[in-house]
Design a protein around this motif. Sequence first.
Motif, PDB file in Angstrom:
ATOM      1  N   UNK A 231      94.405  37.861  76.884  1.00  0.00           N
ATOM      2  CA  UNK A 231      95.653  38.096  77.530  1.00  0.00           C
ATOM      3  C   UNK A 231      95.630  38.604  78.891  1.00  0.00           C
ATOM      4  N   UNK A 232      94.417  39.199  79.156  1.00  0.00           N
ATOM      5  CA  UNK A 232      94.069  39.601  80.617  1.00  0.00           C
ATOM      6  C   UNK A 232      94.217  38.179  81.488  1.00  0.00           C
TER       7      UNK A 232
ATOM      8  N   UNK B 235      94.090  32.533  72.483  1.00  0.00           N
ATOM      9  CA  UNK B 235      94.835  33.750  71.639  1.00  0.00           C
ATOM     10  C   UNK B 235      95.341  33.166  70.414  1.00  0.00           C
ATOM     11  N   UNK B 236      95.242  32.068  70.079  1.00  0.00           N
ATOM     12  CA  UNK B 236      95.607  31.466  68.529  1.00  0.00           C
ATOM     13  C   UNK B 236      94.532  31.680  67.831  1.00  0.00           C
TER      14      UNK B 236
ATOM     15  N   UNK C 194      90.585  41.660  89.594  1.00  0.00           N
ATOM     16  CA  UNK C 194      90.316  41.775  88.166  1.00  0.00           C
ATOM     17  C   UNK C 194      89.663  40.513  87.881  1.00  0.00           C
TER      18      UNK C 194
ATOM     19  N   UNK D 178      98.890  48.452  91.078  1.00  0.00           N
ATOM     20  CA  UNK D 178      99.113  47.102  90.314  1.00  0.00           C
ATOM     21  C   UNK D 178      97.889  46.737  89.449  1.00  0.00           C
ATOM     22  N   UNK D 179      96.735  47.121  89.730  1.00  0.00           N
ATOM     23  CA  UNK D 179      95.706  46.642  88.688  1.00  0.00           C
ATOM     24  C   UNK D 179      96.014  47.427  87.452  1.00  0.00           C
TER      25      UNK D 179
ATOM     26  N   UNK E  26      98.553  45.382  85.650  1.00  0.00           N
ATOM     27  CA  UNK E  26      97.910  44.353  84.795  1.00  0.00           C
ATOM     28  C   UNK E  26      97.342  44.596  83.573  1.00  0.00           C
TER      29      UNK E  26
ATOM     30  N   UNK F  73      95.521  42.844  93.431  1.00  0.00           N
ATOM     31  CA  UNK F  73      94.870  43.287  91.913  1.00  0.00           C
ATOM     32  C   UNK F  73      94.457  42.404  91.058  1.00  0.00           C
ATOM     33  N   UNK F  74      95.358  41.261  90.891  1.00  0.00           N
ATOM     34  CA  UNK F  74      94.823  40.209  90.065  1.00  0.00           C
ATOM     35  C   UNK F  74      93.634  39.624  90.500  1.00  0.00           C
TER      36      UNK F  74
ATOM     37  N   UNK G 211     100.201  43.092  75.419  1.00  0.00           N
ATOM     38  CA  UNK G 211     100.379  41.807  74.664  1.00  0.00           C
ATOM     39  C   UNK G 211      99.236  41.708  73.710  1.00  0.00           C
ATOM     40  N   UNK G 212      98.190  42.298  73.905  1.00  0.00           N
ATOM     41  CA  UNK G 212      96.975  42.202  72.867  1.00  0.00           C
ATOM     42  C   UNK G 212      97.364  42.804  71.650  1.00  0.00           C
TER      43      UNK G 212
ATOM     44  N   UNK H  55      95.729  36.947  59.142  1.00  0.00           N
ATOM     45  CA  UNK H  55      94.944  36.319  59.806  1.00  0.00           C
ATOM     46  C   UNK H  55      93.712  36.880  60.278  1.00  0.00           C
TER      47      UNK H  55
ATOM     48  N   UNK I  82      99.849  41.098  69.787  1.00  0.00           N
ATOM     49  CA  UNK I  82      99.179  39.992  69.058  1.00  0.00           C
ATOM     50  C   UNK I  82      98.212  40.349  67.893  1.00  0.00           C
TER      51      UNK I  82
ATOM     52  N   UNK J 201     101.327  40.824  92.944  1.00  0.00           N
ATOM     53  CA  UNK J 201     100.415  41.696  92.919  1.00  0.00           C
ATOM     54  C   UNK J 201      98.763  41.154  92.884  1.00  0.00           C
TER      55      UNK J 201
ATOM     56  N   UNK K   6      97.803  36.840  82.024  1.00  0.00           N
ATOM     57  CA  UNK K   6      98.349  37.868  82.784  1.00  0.00           C
ATOM     58  C   UNK K   6      98.005  37.712  84.359  1.00  0.00           C
ATOM     59  N   UNK K   7      96.599  37.790  84.481  1.00  0.00           N
ATOM     60  CA  UNK K   7      96.002  37.576  85.632  1.00  0.00           C
ATOM     61  C   UNK K   7      96.296  36.041  86.392  1.00  0.00           C
TER      62      UNK K   7
ATOM     63  N   UNK L 280      90.727  40.186  71.291  1.00  0.00           N
ATOM     64  CA  UNK L 280      92.268  40.118  71.325  1.00  0.00           C
ATOM     65  C   UNK L 280      92.810  40.326  72.955  1.00  0.00           C
ATOM     66  N   UNK L 281      91.916  41.281  73.758  1.00  0.00           N
ATOM     67  CA  UNK L 281      92.417  41.681  74.792  1.00  0.00           C
ATOM     68  C   UNK L 281      92.080  40.710  76.034  1.00  0.00           C
TER      69      UNK L 281
ATOM     70  N   UNK M  94      98.776  38.996  64.178  1.00  0.00           N
ATOM     71  CA  UNK M  94      97.886  38.422  63.260  1.00  0.00           C
ATOM     72  C   UNK M  94      97.520  39.066  62.088  1.00  0.00           C
TER      73      UNK M  94
ATOM     74  N   UNK N 221      99.929  35.969  87.693  1.00  0.00           N
ATOM     75  CA  UNK N 221     100.034  36.622  88.775  1.00  0.00           C
ATOM     76  C   UNK N 221      99.475  35.809  90.070  1.00  0.00           C
TER      77      UNK N 221
ATOM     78  N   UNK O 196      99.488  45.773  80.914  1.00  0.00           N
ATOM     79  CA  UNK O 196     100.570  44.704  80.114  1.00  0.00           C
ATOM     80  C   UNK O 196      99.617  43.549  79.346  1.00  0.00           C
ATOM     81  N   UNK O 197      98.484  43.446  79.835  1.00  0.00           N
ATOM     82  CA  UNK O 197      97.645  42.705  78.695  1.00  0.00           C
ATOM     83  C   UNK O 197      97.263  43.354  77.765  1.00  0.00           C
TER      84      UNK O 197
END
Lengths: 137, 139
Positions: B59-60, B29-30, B80, A3-4, A7, B76-77, A14-15, A27, A18, B73, B63-64, B55-56, A22, B67, A10-11
């Motif tokens: 989003x982490x 994020x923006x 983290x 699960x960890x 996560x 796990x969330x 997405x990064x 940007x 993103x 999860x 997502x956490x 950037x990371x 940009x 969750x 997935x992050x």
Amino acid sequence: MRDALRILGLALILAVVSYGWHARHGRIEGESASIPRIPLAAAAREHSILWLDARPEEDYDRGHVPGALPLRPGSWDAEFPAVIDRWQPGNKVVVYCRSDSCETSEAVARRLIEATKWPDVYVLEGGWEAWATGSKH
Amino acid sequence: MGHRIEALMVLVLRVALGALFVYAGALKIGHPLDFQQAIENYRLLPKVATLPLAFYLPWLEIVCGLALIFGRSLRAAAGIVAALCIVFLLALIQAWMRGLDIQCGCFGSAPETGGLFWPILRDMLLLAVTGAIWLRAKK
């Protein structure tokens, strides 16, 4: 554990998306370049400098570079118009905060460039500490 | 009865914690370059590492946070998030001890007052809450 990893993965996806977005919209390049720094000696030789003070209000009230206007992220909307009014073509804009270890001057300079596209925006090397020390000599 | 109240409290805590992390991530994020600057201000990492992190990490957090809110999860969330809280806490404490005149950057470029003391306290509280959620979450 699985699960960890899910996560974290997935992050990461997405990064990356993103980052791609940009980069595609321009940007990242340019904006990420550091704001040029100007030493006090070089700034002192200039005749048309617009000084901007990014320190907290109480520090500004205690003392500031003669003619400097306050401009801080927290009161941007109220202070920005005065900066626009004061600026003239050919001006070098120099932003300072307390010292080299503060980041506000860089943030203010970056935001200023973004808002105005002015060409000559600098951060004062050493910040207010450099000015205060320099003006004693 | 006591068990139900405890379960309800954990639910409220994890939704609140999740919402806080989604909020904190969404603010960043923006404006990844502003967040990169905030990371650089801690003077811990080389510049080459700060942009990927800028950037990371948001989003982490998102997502956490999601969750935690939706109870997926969960262990796990929470694990983290606890690790993130510990890393943030160490970064804040070293900056405070070195006397760096910086802002936390925890919520993007939103103006913050009071230096690093309150973010350190807030982080300790978040770590405690996360620990409680982690302990309660099923393996």
